[in-house]
Design an enzyme around this catalytic site. Sequence first.
Site, PDB file in Angstrom:
ATOM      1  N   ARG A   1     -50.542  21.996 -65.056  1.00  0.00           N
ATOM      2  CA  ARG A   1     -50.485  20.801 -64.228  1.00  0.00           C
ATOM      3  C   ARG A   1     -51.906  20.459 -63.798  1.00  0.00           C
ATOM      4  O   ARG A   1     -52.714  21.332 -63.515  1.00  0.00           O
ATOM      5  CB  ARG A   1     -49.590  21.015 -63.002  1.00  0.00           C
ATOM      6  CG  ARG A   1     -48.105  21.071 -63.336  1.00  0.00           C
ATOM      7  CD  ARG A   1     -47.599  19.690 -63.778  1.00  0.00           C
ATOM      8  NE  ARG A   1     -46.156  19.665 -64.018  1.00  0.00           N
ATOM      9  CZ  ARG A   1     -45.585  19.811 -65.192  1.00  0.00           C
ATOM     10  NH1 ARG A   1     -46.347  20.040 -66.265  1.00  0.00           N
ATOM     11  NH2 ARG A   1     -44.277  19.734 -65.324  1.00  0.00           N
TER      12      ARG A   1
ATOM     13  N   HIS B   1     -51.687  14.931 -71.864  1.00  0.00           N
ATOM     14  CA  HIS B   1     -50.490  15.677 -71.450  1.00  0.00           C
ATOM     15  C   HIS B   1     -49.481  15.761 -72.598  1.00  0.00           C
ATOM     16  O   HIS B   1     -48.291  15.458 -72.449  1.00  0.00           O
ATOM     17  CB  HIS B   1     -49.849  15.008 -70.227  1.00  0.00           C
ATOM     18  CG  HIS B   1     -48.986  15.945 -69.426  1.00  0.00           C
ATOM     19  ND1 HIS B   1     -48.764  15.781 -68.074  1.00  0.00           N
ATOM     20  CD2 HIS B   1     -48.270  17.043 -69.775  1.00  0.00           C
ATOM     21  CE1 HIS B   1     -47.956  16.735 -67.632  1.00  0.00           C
ATOM     22  NE2 HIS B   1     -47.645  17.511 -68.657  1.00  0.00           N
TER      23      HIS B   1
ATOM     24  N   GLU C   1     -52.813  11.467 -63.065  1.00  0.00           N
ATOM     25  CA  GLU C   1     -52.197  10.849 -64.249  1.00  0.00           C
ATOM     26  C   GLU C   1     -51.281   9.701 -63.805  1.00  0.00           C
ATOM     27  O   GLU C   1     -50.595   9.803 -62.801  1.00  0.00           O
ATOM     28  CB  GLU C   1     -51.350  11.882 -65.007  1.00  0.00           C
ATOM     29  CG  GLU C   1     -52.118  13.017 -65.634  1.00  0.00           C
ATOM     30  CD  GLU C   1     -51.187  14.036 -66.319  1.00  0.00           C
ATOM     31  OE1 GLU C   1     -49.990  13.723 -66.520  1.00  0.00           O
ATOM     32  OE2 GLU C   1     -51.642  15.131 -66.634  1.00  0.00           O
TER      33      GLU C   1
END
Length: 380
Positions: free
Chosen positions: A207, A253, A236
Amino acid sequence: MRILADENIPLVHAFFSAFGEIRQLPGRAIVSGSLGDADVLLVRSVTRVDAALLEGSRVRFVGTCTIGTDHLDLDYLRRRGIAWASAPGCNARGVVDYVLGSLLSLAERQGVDLASRCYGVVGAGQVGGRLVEVLRGLGWRVLVCDPPRQALERGDFVDLPTLLRECDVLSVHTPLTHEGAHPTRHLFGREQLARLRPGTWLINASRGAVVDNRALREALAGRTDLQAVLDVWEGEPLVDVALAGLCHIATPHIAGYSLDGKLRGTAQVYRAFCEQQGVPPGVLLDELLPPPWLGELGLDGRADPAWALATLCRAVYDPRRDDADFRRSLEGDEQARRSAFDALRKHYPPRREIDGLRVRLSGEAPRLRQLVRALGAEPV
Protein backbone atom coordinates in the site's frame (compact mmCIF):
# COMPACT_ATOMS: atom_id res chain seq x y z
CA MET A 1 -31.73 -9.42 -4.85
CA ARG A 2 -29.89 -6.46 -6.37
CA ILE A 3 -26.12 -6.38 -6.76
CA LEU A 4 -23.94 -3.33 -7.39
CA ALA A 5 -20.42 -4.15 -8.58
CA ASP A 6 -17.28 -2.33 -9.65
CA GLU A 7 -17.14 -2.60 -13.44
CA ASN A 8 -13.53 -3.79 -13.32
CA ILE A 9 -14.30 -6.95 -11.34
CA PRO A 10 -14.10 -9.78 -13.89
CA LEU A 11 -16.72 -12.52 -14.33
CA VAL A 12 -19.24 -10.85 -12.01
CA HIS A 13 -22.15 -12.00 -14.16
CA ALA A 14 -20.80 -15.54 -14.48
CA PHE A 15 -20.53 -15.92 -10.71
CA PHE A 16 -23.37 -13.79 -9.34
CA SER A 17 -26.16 -13.59 -11.96
CA ALA A 18 -28.03 -16.50 -10.37
CA PHE A 19 -28.58 -14.35 -7.28
CA GLY A 20 -30.29 -11.44 -8.98
CA GLU A 21 -29.92 -8.26 -11.03
CA ILE A 22 -26.39 -6.89 -11.44
CA ARG A 23 -25.53 -3.23 -12.01
CA GLN A 24 -21.94 -2.10 -12.62
CA LEU A 25 -20.22 1.26 -12.12
CA PRO A 26 -16.64 2.56 -12.12
CA GLY A 27 -15.19 1.98 -8.66
CA ARG A 28 -14.65 5.67 -7.95
CA ALA A 29 -18.26 6.38 -8.97
CA ILE A 30 -19.65 4.10 -6.26
CA VAL A 31 -20.90 6.71 -3.80
CA SER A 32 -23.85 6.95 -1.45
CA GLY A 33 -26.18 8.33 -4.09
CA SER A 34 -25.37 5.53 -6.54
CA LEU A 35 -26.23 2.59 -4.27
CA GLY A 36 -29.95 2.73 -4.99
CA ASP A 37 -31.65 -0.35 -3.59
CA ALA A 38 -28.58 -2.60 -3.76
CA ASP A 39 -28.50 -5.51 -1.30
CA VAL A 40 -24.98 -6.62 -2.23
CA LEU A 41 -21.95 -4.43 -2.90
CA LEU A 42 -18.86 -5.77 -4.68
CA VAL A 43 -15.84 -3.46 -4.74
CA ARG A 44 -12.09 -3.16 -5.22
CA SER A 45 -9.58 -1.11 -3.27
CA VAL A 46 -10.52 2.19 -4.96
CA THR A 47 -13.91 2.33 -3.19
CA ARG A 48 -14.01 3.44 0.44
CA VAL A 49 -16.74 1.50 2.26
CA ASP A 50 -17.82 3.21 5.47
CA ALA A 51 -20.75 4.98 7.12
CA ALA A 52 -20.63 7.82 4.59
CA LEU A 53 -21.27 5.30 1.82
CA LEU A 54 -23.63 2.81 3.45
CA GLU A 55 -25.67 4.69 6.06
CA GLY A 56 -29.35 4.37 5.17
CA SER A 57 -28.71 1.81 2.42
CA ARG A 58 -30.09 -1.71 2.04
CA VAL A 59 -26.65 -3.29 1.65
CA ARG A 60 -26.30 -6.44 3.74
CA PHE A 61 -23.16 -7.93 2.18
CA VAL A 62 -19.92 -6.26 1.08
CA GLY A 63 -17.32 -8.18 -0.88
CA THR A 64 -13.95 -6.78 -1.88
CA CYS A 65 -12.19 -8.77 -4.58
CA THR A 66 -8.81 -7.73 -3.20
CA ILE A 67 -6.40 -9.06 -0.59
CA GLY A 68 -6.40 -5.83 1.43
CA THR A 69 -9.23 -4.48 3.58
CA ASP A 70 -7.88 -1.04 4.56
CA HIS A 71 -10.60 0.56 2.38
CA LEU A 72 -13.32 -1.13 4.46
CA ASP A 73 -14.45 0.27 7.80
CA LEU A 74 -14.72 -3.14 9.41
CA ASP A 75 -15.83 -1.77 12.78
CA TYR A 76 -18.76 -0.05 11.10
CA LEU A 77 -19.71 -3.17 9.15
CA ARG A 78 -19.67 -5.25 12.32
CA ARG A 79 -21.76 -2.71 14.25
CA ARG A 80 -24.34 -2.66 11.47
CA GLY A 81 -24.35 -6.44 11.16
CA ILE A 82 -23.28 -6.24 7.51
CA ALA A 83 -21.50 -9.38 6.35
CA TRP A 84 -18.27 -8.89 4.44
CA ALA A 85 -15.59 -10.89 2.67
CA SER A 86 -12.24 -10.28 1.02
CA ALA A 87 -9.95 -12.38 -1.17
CA PRO A 88 -6.76 -12.98 0.82
CA GLY A 89 -3.88 -14.28 -1.25
CA CYS A 90 -5.77 -14.14 -4.54
CA ASN A 91 -2.99 -12.25 -6.34
CA ALA A 92 0.02 -13.42 -4.32
CA ARG A 93 1.61 -15.26 -7.23
CA GLY A 94 1.21 -12.26 -9.54
CA VAL A 95 2.94 -9.98 -7.04
CA VAL A 96 5.82 -12.45 -6.70
CA ASP A 97 6.20 -12.48 -10.49
CA TYR A 98 6.33 -8.66 -10.38
CA VAL A 99 9.00 -8.63 -7.67
CA LEU A 100 11.13 -11.18 -9.52
CA GLY A 101 10.88 -9.20 -12.75
CA SER A 102 11.90 -6.04 -10.91
CA LEU A 103 14.88 -7.76 -9.30
CA LEU A 104 16.05 -9.00 -12.68
CA SER A 105 15.83 -5.50 -14.14
CA LEU A 106 17.79 -4.01 -11.24
CA ALA A 107 20.44 -6.74 -11.42
CA GLU A 108 20.85 -6.27 -15.15
CA ARG A 109 21.26 -2.52 -14.77
CA GLN A 110 23.83 -2.76 -11.99
CA GLY A 111 25.61 -5.96 -13.02
CA VAL A 112 24.74 -7.65 -9.73
CA ASP A 113 24.45 -11.38 -9.02
CA LEU A 114 21.05 -11.79 -7.36
CA ALA A 115 22.25 -14.85 -5.46
CA SER A 116 24.82 -12.70 -3.65
CA ARG A 117 22.30 -10.33 -2.09
CA CYS A 118 20.52 -10.52 1.27
CA TYR A 119 16.74 -10.10 0.99
CA GLY A 120 14.46 -8.61 3.62
CA VAL A 121 10.72 -9.29 3.36
CA VAL A 122 8.53 -6.99 5.45
CA GLY A 123 5.20 -8.68 6.08
CA ALA A 124 4.95 -12.47 5.72
CA GLY A 125 1.27 -12.91 5.03
CA GLN A 126 -0.15 -14.45 1.86
CA VAL A 127 2.00 -12.39 -0.51
CA GLY A 128 5.16 -11.92 1.55
CA GLY A 129 5.06 -15.53 2.69
CA ARG A 130 4.87 -16.73 -0.91
CA LEU A 131 7.80 -14.52 -1.84
CA VAL A 132 9.87 -15.89 1.04
CA GLU A 133 9.19 -19.46 -0.16
CA VAL A 134 10.33 -18.64 -3.69
CA LEU A 135 13.46 -16.73 -2.68
CA ARG A 136 14.55 -19.39 -0.22
CA GLY A 137 13.75 -22.08 -2.76
CA LEU A 138 16.25 -20.37 -5.05
CA GLY A 139 18.83 -20.73 -2.30
CA TRP A 140 19.02 -17.03 -1.48
CA ARG A 141 19.46 -15.57 2.00
CA VAL A 142 16.17 -14.13 3.28
CA LEU A 143 15.31 -12.35 6.54
CA VAL A 144 11.68 -11.81 7.53
CA CYS A 145 10.13 -9.03 9.61
CA ASP A 146 6.53 -9.54 10.74
CA PRO A 147 5.91 -8.34 14.33
CA PRO A 148 2.24 -9.47 14.51
CA ARG A 149 3.16 -13.01 13.45
CA GLN A 150 6.23 -12.99 15.66
CA ALA A 151 4.01 -12.20 18.66
CA LEU A 152 1.75 -15.18 17.93
CA GLU A 153 4.08 -17.93 16.78
CA ARG A 154 7.58 -19.19 16.94
CA GLY A 155 9.54 -18.49 13.86
CA ASP A 156 12.70 -17.13 12.37
CA PHE A 157 11.76 -13.44 12.49
CA VAL A 158 13.90 -10.32 12.94
CA ASP A 159 12.98 -6.74 13.76
CA LEU A 160 12.99 -3.88 11.26
CA PRO A 161 16.29 -2.34 12.46
CA THR A 162 17.98 -5.68 11.78
CA LEU A 163 16.53 -5.76 8.26
CA LEU A 164 17.74 -2.23 7.59
CA ARG A 165 21.21 -3.16 8.83
CA GLU A 166 21.60 -6.55 7.13
CA CYS A 167 19.65 -6.50 3.86
CA ASP A 168 20.55 -5.27 0.39
CA VAL A 169 16.98 -5.66 -0.88
CA LEU A 170 13.78 -4.81 0.99
CA SER A 171 10.39 -5.92 -0.35
CA VAL A 172 7.34 -4.56 1.48
CA HIS A 173 4.12 -6.61 1.71
CA THR A 174 2.20 -5.34 4.73
CA PRO A 175 -1.40 -4.19 5.00
CA LEU A 176 -1.96 -0.50 5.71
CA THR A 177 -2.88 0.00 9.36
CA HIS A 178 -3.07 3.23 11.35
CA GLU A 179 -3.55 1.91 14.88
CA GLY A 180 -2.69 -1.02 17.12
CA ALA A 181 0.61 -2.33 18.39
CA HIS A 182 2.25 -2.33 14.96
CA PRO A 183 0.84 0.41 12.70
CA THR A 184 2.29 0.35 9.20
CA ARG A 185 1.49 3.84 7.91
CA HIS A 186 4.86 5.41 7.09
CA LEU A 187 6.61 2.33 8.40
CA PHE A 188 9.38 3.54 6.12
CA GLY A 189 9.78 7.20 7.04
CA ARG A 190 12.75 9.53 7.06
CA GLU A 191 14.45 7.76 9.95
CA GLN A 192 14.20 4.29 8.40
CA LEU A 193 15.17 5.48 4.91
CA ALA A 194 18.23 7.24 6.32
CA ARG A 195 19.37 3.92 7.80
CA LEU A 196 19.25 1.95 4.55
CA ARG A 197 22.49 0.22 3.63
CA PRO A 198 24.48 1.71 0.75
CA GLY A 199 23.07 0.46 -2.54
CA THR A 200 19.79 -0.81 -1.07
CA TRP A 201 16.90 -1.69 -3.38
CA LEU A 202 13.46 -0.87 -1.93
CA ILE A 203 10.35 -2.46 -3.46
CA ASN A 204 6.83 -1.50 -2.37
CA ALA A 205 3.95 -3.51 -3.82
CA SER A 206 1.70 -3.34 -0.75
CA ARG A 207 0.00 0.00 0.00
CA GLY A 208 1.32 3.41 -0.93
CA ALA A 209 1.28 4.97 2.52
CA VAL A 210 3.41 2.22 4.07
CA VAL A 211 6.31 4.23 2.63
CA ASP A 212 6.38 7.99 3.23
CA ASN A 213 6.46 9.12 -0.39
CA ARG A 214 7.82 12.59 0.32
CA ALA A 215 10.59 11.19 2.49
CA LEU A 216 11.44 8.62 -0.18
CA ARG A 217 11.60 11.30 -2.87
CA GLU A 218 14.04 13.27 -0.73
CA ALA A 219 16.11 10.16 0.00
CA LEU A 220 16.37 9.16 -3.66
CA ALA A 221 17.25 12.71 -4.69
CA GLY A 222 20.01 12.85 -2.10
CA ARG A 223 21.41 9.32 -2.44
CA THR A 224 22.08 8.07 -5.93
CA ASP A 225 23.12 4.68 -4.53
CA LEU A 226 19.52 3.82 -3.57
CA GLN A 227 17.07 2.23 -6.01
CA ALA A 228 13.29 2.07 -5.65
CA VAL A 229 10.52 0.10 -7.31
CA LEU A 230 7.04 1.44 -6.58
CA ASP A 231 3.75 -0.05 -7.67
CA VAL A 232 1.66 1.75 -5.03
CA TRP A 233 1.49 5.43 -4.18
CA GLU A 234 0.18 7.84 -1.61
CA GLY A 235 -2.70 9.81 -3.10
CA GLU A 236 -3.63 7.37 -5.87
CA PRO A 237 -4.75 7.91 -8.59
CA LEU A 238 -2.66 11.11 -8.48
CA VAL A 239 0.98 10.23 -7.90
CA ASP A 240 4.12 12.21 -7.15
CA VAL A 241 5.59 12.69 -10.64
CA ALA A 242 8.99 13.67 -9.28
CA LEU A 243 9.14 10.52 -7.17
CA ALA A 244 8.13 8.36 -10.12
CA GLY A 245 10.94 9.93 -12.12
CA LEU A 246 13.46 8.87 -9.48
CA CYS A 247 12.27 5.23 -9.36
CA HIS A 248 13.93 2.44 -11.30
CA ILE A 249 10.48 0.97 -11.98
CA ALA A 250 7.18 2.82 -11.46
CA THR A 251 3.81 1.21 -12.18
CA PRO A 252 0.11 2.04 -11.53
CA HIS A 253 -0.84 -0.48 -8.80
CA ILE A 254 -0.81 -3.51 -11.11
CA ALA A 255 1.71 -5.82 -9.42
CA GLY A 256 -0.98 -8.38 -8.66
CA TYR A 257 -2.99 -7.81 -11.83
CA SER A 258 -2.53 -11.26 -13.33
CA LEU A 259 -5.61 -12.68 -15.01
CA ASP A 260 -5.47 -15.66 -12.67
CA GLY A 261 -5.30 -13.42 -9.60
CA LYS A 262 -8.22 -11.22 -10.63
CA LEU A 263 -10.46 -14.18 -11.42
CA ARG A 264 -9.38 -15.89 -8.20
CA GLY A 265 -10.45 -12.79 -6.27
CA THR A 266 -13.96 -12.84 -7.73
CA ALA A 267 -14.23 -16.58 -7.07
CA GLN A 268 -13.18 -16.24 -3.42
CA VAL A 269 -15.77 -13.54 -2.72
CA TYR A 270 -18.40 -15.60 -4.56
CA ARG A 271 -17.70 -18.63 -2.38
CA ALA A 272 -17.91 -16.49 0.76
CA PHE A 273 -21.23 -15.07 -0.41
CA CYS A 274 -22.60 -18.54 -1.12
CA GLU A 275 -21.62 -19.58 2.40
CA GLN A 276 -23.30 -16.49 3.83
CA GLN A 277 -26.45 -17.33 1.87
CA GLY A 278 -26.33 -20.97 2.94
CA VAL A 279 -26.16 -22.35 -0.60
CA PRO A 280 -23.48 -24.52 -2.25
CA PRO A 281 -21.37 -22.81 -4.93
CA GLY A 282 -22.81 -23.51 -8.34
CA VAL A 283 -19.94 -22.06 -10.36
CA LEU A 284 -16.33 -23.26 -10.26
CA LEU A 285 -13.34 -21.12 -11.20
CA ASP A 286 -11.70 -24.00 -13.07
CA GLU A 287 -14.66 -24.00 -15.46
CA LEU A 288 -14.13 -20.32 -16.30
CA LEU A 289 -10.36 -19.86 -16.20
CA PRO A 290 -8.89 -20.14 -19.70
CA PRO A 291 -6.18 -22.77 -20.14
CA PRO A 292 -2.62 -21.48 -19.70
CA TRP A 293 -1.35 -20.01 -22.93
CA LEU A 294 2.27 -19.97 -21.81
CA GLY A 295 2.71 -23.51 -23.08
CA GLU A 296 6.06 -25.27 -22.81
CA LEU A 297 9.55 -23.81 -22.84
CA GLY A 298 12.68 -25.85 -23.45
CA LEU A 299 15.97 -25.29 -21.62
CA ASP A 300 19.36 -26.87 -22.09
CA GLY A 301 20.19 -28.61 -18.83
CA ARG A 302 23.68 -27.09 -18.98
CA ALA A 303 22.34 -23.52 -19.05
CA ASP A 304 23.62 -20.97 -16.56
CA PRO A 305 21.11 -20.74 -13.68
CA ALA A 306 21.10 -16.92 -13.68
CA TRP A 307 20.34 -16.89 -17.40
CA ALA A 308 17.66 -19.56 -16.94
CA LEU A 309 16.02 -17.56 -14.15
CA ALA A 310 15.81 -14.45 -16.30
CA THR A 311 14.56 -16.40 -19.30
CA LEU A 312 11.77 -18.14 -17.39
CA CYS A 313 10.58 -15.08 -15.49
CA ARG A 314 10.55 -12.83 -18.55
CA ALA A 315 8.74 -15.45 -20.59
CA VAL A 316 5.87 -14.81 -18.18
CA TYR A 317 6.14 -11.13 -17.24
CA ASP A 318 8.48 -8.15 -17.51
CA PRO A 319 7.41 -5.08 -15.47
CA ARG A 320 9.49 -2.77 -17.65
CA ARG A 321 6.66 -2.72 -20.19
CA ASP A 322 4.22 -1.44 -17.58
CA ASP A 323 6.83 1.04 -16.37
CA ALA A 324 7.14 2.52 -19.86
CA ASP A 325 3.36 2.84 -20.27
CA PHE A 326 3.03 4.48 -16.87
CA ARG A 327 5.78 7.03 -17.50
CA ARG A 328 4.09 8.14 -20.72
CA SER A 329 0.88 8.72 -18.75
CA LEU A 330 2.64 11.16 -16.38
CA GLU A 331 3.18 13.81 -19.04
CA GLY A 332 -0.30 15.41 -18.88
CA ASP A 333 -1.98 17.77 -16.46
CA GLU A 334 -3.35 16.65 -13.09
CA GLN A 335 -6.75 15.52 -14.35
CA ALA A 336 -5.21 13.71 -17.31
CA ARG A 337 -2.84 11.86 -14.98
CA ARG A 338 -5.69 10.83 -12.68
CA SER A 339 -7.67 9.48 -15.62
CA ALA A 340 -4.66 7.75 -17.13
CA PHE A 341 -3.86 5.94 -13.87
CA ASP A 342 -7.33 4.38 -13.78
CA ALA A 343 -7.36 3.73 -17.52
CA LEU A 344 -4.10 1.77 -17.37
CA ARG A 345 -5.62 -0.45 -14.71
CA LYS A 346 -9.01 -0.80 -16.42
CA HIS A 347 -7.50 -1.76 -19.77
CA TYR A 348 -4.61 -3.80 -18.41
CA PRO A 349 -3.70 -6.58 -20.89
CA PRO A 350 -4.19 -10.20 -19.81
CA ARG A 351 -1.19 -11.60 -18.00
CA ARG A 352 -0.75 -15.14 -16.73
CA GLU A 353 1.26 -16.51 -13.81
CA ILE A 354 4.41 -18.60 -13.90
CA ASP A 355 2.54 -21.53 -12.32
CA GLY A 356 1.12 -22.23 -15.76
CA LEU A 357 4.52 -22.62 -17.42
CA ARG A 358 5.90 -26.08 -18.25
CA VAL A 359 9.67 -26.32 -18.67
CA ARG A 360 11.28 -29.17 -20.60
CA LEU A 361 14.86 -29.72 -19.44
CA SER A 362 17.44 -31.69 -21.40
CA GLY A 363 19.46 -34.13 -19.31
CA GLU A 364 19.31 -34.52 -15.55
CA ALA A 365 19.91 -30.83 -14.76
CA PRO A 366 19.28 -31.07 -10.99
CA ARG A 367 20.10 -27.39 -10.34
CA LEU A 368 17.77 -26.14 -13.05
CA ARG A 369 15.05 -28.56 -11.97
CA GLN A 370 15.24 -27.13 -8.45
CA LEU A 371 15.13 -23.59 -9.86
CA VAL A 372 12.04 -24.35 -11.96
CA ARG A 373 10.24 -25.87 -8.98
CA ALA A 374 11.22 -22.94 -6.74
CA LEU A 375 9.63 -20.53 -9.20
CA GLY A 376 6.42 -22.55 -9.21
CA ALA A 377 6.69 -23.73 -12.81
CA GLU A 378 6.45 -27.40 -13.77
CA PRO A 379 9.61 -29.23 -14.89
CA VAL A 380 8.95 -31.97 -17.46
